[in-house]
Design an enzyme around this catalytic site. Structure first.
Site, short mmCIF file in Angstrom:
data_model
loop_
_atom_site.label_atom_id
_atom_site.label_comp_id
_atom_site.label_asym_id
_atom_site.label_seq_id
_atom_site.Cartn_x
_atom_site.Cartn_y
_atom_site.Cartn_z
N GLU A 134 1.05 -1.22 0.07
CA GLU A 134 0.11 -0.16 -0.13
C GLU A 134 1.09 1.39 -0.01
O GLU A 134 1.94 1.41 0.65
CB GLU A 134 -1.03 0.02 1.40
CG GLU A 134 -1.97 1.21 1.02
CD GLU A 134 -2.72 1.19 2.31
OE1 GLU A 134 -2.83 0.41 3.07
OE2 GLU A 134 -3.93 1.90 2.11
N ALA B 68 1.61 -0.38 10.62
CA ALA B 68 1.31 -1.74 10.41
C ALA B 68 0.60 -1.67 8.97
O ALA B 68 -0.15 -0.57 8.71
CB ALA B 68 0.39 -2.38 11.62
N GLU C 269 -2.62 -3.99 6.80
CA GLU C 269 -3.55 -4.93 6.90
C GLU C 269 -3.74 -6.22 5.55
O GLU C 269 -4.78 -6.57 5.36
CB GLU C 269 -4.86 -4.28 6.93
CG GLU C 269 -5.29 -3.62 5.58
CD GLU C 269 -4.88 -2.02 5.53
OE1 GLU C 269 -3.89 -1.87 6.05
OE2 GLU C 269 -5.66 -1.60 4.71
N GLU D 269 -5.85 -3.39 12.34
CA GLU D 269 -5.51 -4.18 11.20
C GLU D 269 -6.54 -5.30 11.28
O GLU D 269 -6.76 -5.45 9.94
CB GLU D 269 -4.04 -4.65 11.24
CG GLU D 269 -2.97 -3.46 11.29
CD GLU D 269 -3.00 -2.33 10.60
OE1 GLU D 269 -3.55 -2.41 9.49
OE2 GLU D 269 -2.77 -1.41 11.02
N1 0A1 Z 1 -3.11 0.91 6.02
C1 0A1 Z 1 -2.21 0.78 6.89
C2 0A1 Z 1 -1.06 1.98 6.98
C3 0A1 Z 1 -0.34 2.21 5.75
C4 0A1 Z 1 -0.69 3.37 5.28
C5 0A1 Z 1 0.10 3.91 4.17
C6 0A1 Z 1 1.20 3.43 3.76
O1 0A1 Z 1 1.81 3.50 2.95
C7 0A1 Z 1 1.74 4.55 2.27
C8 0A1 Z 1 1.14 1.81 4.31
C9 0A1 Z 1 0.60 1.32 5.38
C10 0A1 Z 1 -2.94 1.09 8.08
O2 0A1 Z 1 -4.26 1.86 8.23
O3 0A1 Z 1 -3.05 0.50 9.02
ZN ZN Z 2 -6.20 1.44 8.63
#
Ligand code: 0A1
Ligand code: ZN
Length: 871
Positions: free
Chosen positions: A125, A266, A268, A302
């Site tokens: 992500e 973290a 998910e 997560e």
């Molecule tokens: N989706 C994850 C956190 C996350 C956010 C951005 C990232 O890259 C730009 C990577 C991970 C969460 O909300 O826990």
């Molecule tokens: Zn999140």
């Protein structure tokens, strides 16, 4: 200046994907110096695409293309441009075989596949998958993945990917393979794999429908004893999501992996959550109560994404709050249910009001659903996450818990397996409840923090009390005019004897006023006297509220408001008024009423200690800055310090009594009663050492020696660090380091205790920390704990009037930007607020931003932050 200007992506340009992918077959060969990624994509034209594009365009960054075949035949007319692979004139259905060569060991950006402490892991992500192989790397392309990982058996005995393991075995040359299959279609950003020499901790969870889920946590051997809390939190979260949202887990295995080098908290990934070590590993000796609390909520966050994010995902990245806002709301509800809802709310609002409000008032302000971005990694913001969660909370308030649950059931049922928008979420809530949320949708579209101006009048003759509320919202970049918001204001009225007054014929003593127009008046009748209004209970909307309570009324609310959040908030308002009056020269002495209010808190038997600790904490410098135009940090700090010293000196006996009443002992447990007791006792200790009290110092030294848990030990260390006892402070720091140098997470705390200290954390100290052998530029946690904590939390020294703190940050950002742009852009955040400060600070901050802007080799990430904030 950068040679070419990065282009913005606009929501208005969204088009459905031209091609869909049903199945992805990956074979990943891992070697020490590179990885070979063989992918087979089953591709078909998207019938919904009106453009009828003939060419297949895939994303790819820094990939070596080794081979490309379409339906088994080599492709020769493809083009590789920066960021894209184009295959001209493809058929309706076909399969594409792509082999790419990548270099995980040299991947310092920590996006895509990289190495951390000898293991391989991924972070996809938002747009990391395109650094692994060519792919339509956008969340609305959902496919089923089969992943075979091949690696040396001895160095990488554990090979993990999403889903369930379906095949494994030995290969030649001491290598082995494990193949995983994930039956649920998912976007590429949820892909993950891990290879390493890791120990496995197992547990299990039986779902409501009776399925046994295998829970597995993978960590380096040295962290084996730090898994228990995360696994316990996971099981609580699984049970809670079944009970509160009716959501069961859907695979047979759920895996959690801890890695030391990670840009965020973290991730998910489906069935294979990857965590920053600092957000998952804990033992009583090494982690504080605050860390335990954070871990519980991040593990839950997560896990909750499995439904709010994975089963139902985002159509495009403008919809990020669809999954993040909703999931933060869910993890907040969970934390409230696990501990004290009021304390949880206070901590959360405190953060929201300081940091998110500042973001919403600054040059990077954007709606919960942004309209455009240059680099999506810059939009994982407090607005998208925290304000997004507040927006969901307001829907919950407006609909009530039962209708809200019907809405979420409908949302999950309707959109399972789809990539959707925030609008789809709101529509499900509307359809389930028959409420019209048309106007409410403005919360997603308009940036800025609304302001409520409240006036009142009491007509003694008729016993009628009238509250008039006017709303407005300041202009934000690209949005000069705002339409009125739909705002729920939870409130009550209190009589002079403390009684909660009935507000309507049903004798309700609390109600939710709904503001929809610019101005609204609400009348309450049958009152014998003018009441004290208690407004915005539980912080029912993310707004600034202005009503001129007198100091006596605030003191009254501090002890009599039935709403715990508002009791705390009244105390904060009183303290803000006292501090700013001193800073602005309206008062020279600290109002003795503040001291007496605190004395009452410390001496009233039976109060929740966690609440007392929160209420005793003076408003932070960051919040005071947020409330001040042209903030002069040194002057604000000076006033705050004067108030703190006065309060602590006046209450010395009561603080010592708090310490005497607290008998630590027994085994550490992360349990609300113990946590509350430690937090009050350690707050008292900090106040005593800050006034240079000898007894406080002796207690801090004793606690530092004898503590058996990290909460008390670190509190003692910080009490000594933030005190005039310079010899004791340096001795304690040296001993703490000697005792814990083998544990990176504790060393991170040791760094932060110094870089965040308003007493010692000046540029010289922080520069020394950068040269410390334990500091590692390539490890984001170390960078955050030294540079991020200095610039984000140590406002005293960061805003040193000579500009040295600003220049220091500029230099470090520049250095980091060359190898980890996500981190450099994150670290630049404090500079973006430059317009909020007094001229001398403003000029020096803007000067640093201009120097960064003029660099020839600026990353896209940093370019966006710097140019928009100077904008
Ligand atoms: N989706 C994850 C956190 C996350 C956010 C951005 C990232 O890259 C730009 C990577 C991970 C969460 O909300 O826990
Ligand atoms: Zn999140």
């Amino acid at each position: 200046m950068r040679a070419e200007q990065p282009q913005a992506v606009h929501l208005a340009d969204y088009r459905v994907p031209a091609f869909l992918i049903d199945h992805v077959d990956l074979r990943i060969e891992l070697f020490e110096d590179c990885a070979l990624v063989h992918s087979r994509l089953n591709i078909r034209r998207n019938p919904a695409d009106e453009s009828q594009a003939r060419d297949l365009v895939l994303n790819g960054e820094e990939l070596g293309l080794e081979s490309l075949m379409l339906d088994g035949r080599p492709v020769e007319n493809h083009r590789v441009d920066e960021g894209f692979l184009t295959v001209p004139s493809v058929p309706e259905h076909f399969h594409l075989d792509v082999t790419t060569r990548i270099h995980p060991r040299d991947n310092t950006r920590l996006e895509g596949l990289y190495q951390s402490s000898g293991m391989f892991c991924t972070q996809c992500e938002a747009e990391g998958f395109r650094r692994i192989t060519y792919f339509p790397d956008r969340p609305d392309v959902m496919a089923c993945y089969r992943t075979r990982i091949e690696a040396d058996r001895e160095a990488y005995p554990v090979l993990l990917a999403n889903g369930n393991p379906v095949d494994w075995g030995e290969l030649e040359d001491g290598r082995h393979q494990v193949t995983w299959e994930d039956p649920y279609p998912k976007p590429s950003y949820l892909f993950a794999m891990v290879a390493g020499d890791l120990v496995e901790k197992r547990d299990e969870f039986v779902t409501g429908s009776g399925r046994t889920i295998d829970l597995r946590m993978y960590v380096e051997a040295r962290n084996e004893a730090k898994c228990e809390h995360a696994l316990a939190s996971l099981k609580k979260a699984m049970a809670w999501d079944e009970e509160v949202y009716g959501r069961e887990y859907d695979l047979d295995i759920f895996m959690v992996v801890a890695v030391d080098d990670f840009n965020m908290g973290a991730m998910e990934n489906k069935g294979l959550n990857i965590f920053n070590s600092s957000c998952v590993l804990a033992s009583p000796e090494t982690a504080t109560d605050a860390a335990y609390d954070r871990i519980e909520s991040i593990v839950a966050h997560e896990y909750f994404h499995n439904w709010s994010g994975n089963r139902v995902t985002c159509r495009d990245w403008f919809q990020l709050s669809l999954k993040e806002g909703f999931t933060v709301f869910r993890d907040n509800q969970f934390s409230a249910d696990m501990g004290s809802p009021t304390v949880q709310r206070i901590d959360h609002v405190n953060m929201l009001r300081t940091a998110q409000f500042a973001e919403d008032a600054g040059p990077m302000a954007h709606p919960v659903r942004p309209d455009s971005y240059i680099e999506i990694a810059n939009f994982y913001t407090l607005t998208v996450y925290e304000k997004g969660a507040e927006v969901v909370r307001m829907i919950h308030t407006l609909l009530g818990p039962d209708m809200f649950r019907e809405g979420s059931d409908l949302y999950f049922a309707r959109h399972d397996g789809q990539a959707v928008t925030t609008d789809d979420f709101v529509r499900a809530m509307e359809d389930a409840s028959s409420r019209d949320l048309t106007q409410f949708r403005r919360w997603y579209e308009q940036a800025g923090t609304p302001e409520l101006r409240v006036t009142d009048a009491f007509d003694a003759e008729s016993g009628t009390y009238t509250l008039t509320i006017r709303q407005s919202c300041p202009a934000t970049p690209g949005q000069s005019h705002k339409e009125p918001f739909h705002i729920p204001v939870r409130m009550g009225l209190i009589a002079s004897d403390g009684e909660a007054l009935p507000l309507d014929a049903e004798q309700n003593t609390e109600t939710v006023l709904e503001l929809t127009d610019t101005e609204h008046s609400f009348q309450f009748s049958g009152l014998a006297e003018r009441p004290v209004p208690s407004l915005l209970r539980g912080f029912s909307a993310p707004v600034k509220l202005d009503y001129s309570w007198t100091r006596d009324q605030l003191m009254f609310l501090m002890s009599r408001d039935p709403d715990g959040f508002n009791r705390w908030d009244a105390g904060q308002k009183l303290a803000v008024d006292v501090i700013l009056s001193i800073q602005q020269g309206r008062d020279t002495e600290v109002d003795p009423r503040l001291v007496e209010a605190y004395r009452t808190l410390l001496t009233t038997p039976g109060l929740d200690r966690a609440m007392v600790a929160r209420m005793l904490a003076l408003p932070s410098t960051a919040w005071l800055i947020e409330l001040t135009d042209e903030a002069d940090v040194a002057a604000i700090d000076g006033a705050r310090h004067q108030v703190e010293q006065t309060v602590a000196r006046a209450l010395r006996d009561e603080l010592l009594q708090v310490r005497a009443d607290h008998h630590p002992g027994g085994d550490y447990a992360f349990e609300p009663g113990q946590v509350a007791a430690r937090s009050l006792s350690n707050s008292a200790l900090a106040l005593l050492t800050r006034i240079g009290d000898d007894q406080g110092r002796d207690q801090a030294l004793a606690q530092f020696d004898q503590a058996t848990n990290m909460t008390d030990r670190l509190a003692a260390l910080k009490a000594l660090v933030d005190s005039p006892f310079s010899q004791e402070r340096e001795d304690a720091l040296a001993r703490f380091h000697a005792d814990w140098q083998h544990d990176p997470q504790v060393v991170e705390q040791w760094f932060a205790a110094q870089s965040g200290s308003p007493w010692i954390g000046n540029v010289n100290r922080v520069t020394e920390l950068l040269a410390h052998p334990a500091f590692d530029w390539k490890n984001p946690n170390k960078v955050r704990m030294v540079i991020g904590v200095f610039a984000g939390r140590n406002l005293t020294h960061f805003h040193s009037p000579d500009g040295s703190g600003h220049r220091f940050l500029g230099e470090q950002i520049r250095r980091l930007d060359a190898f980890n742009p996500q981190i450099s852009a994150q670290l630049a955040q404090p500079l973006t607020r430059w317009r909020q400060y007094a001229p001398h600070l403003r000029d020096s901050m803007a000067g640093v931003l201009r120097e960064l802007r003029d660099l020839p080799d600026l990353s896209r990430d940093l370019y966006e932050v710097v140019t928009k904030s100077l904008g």
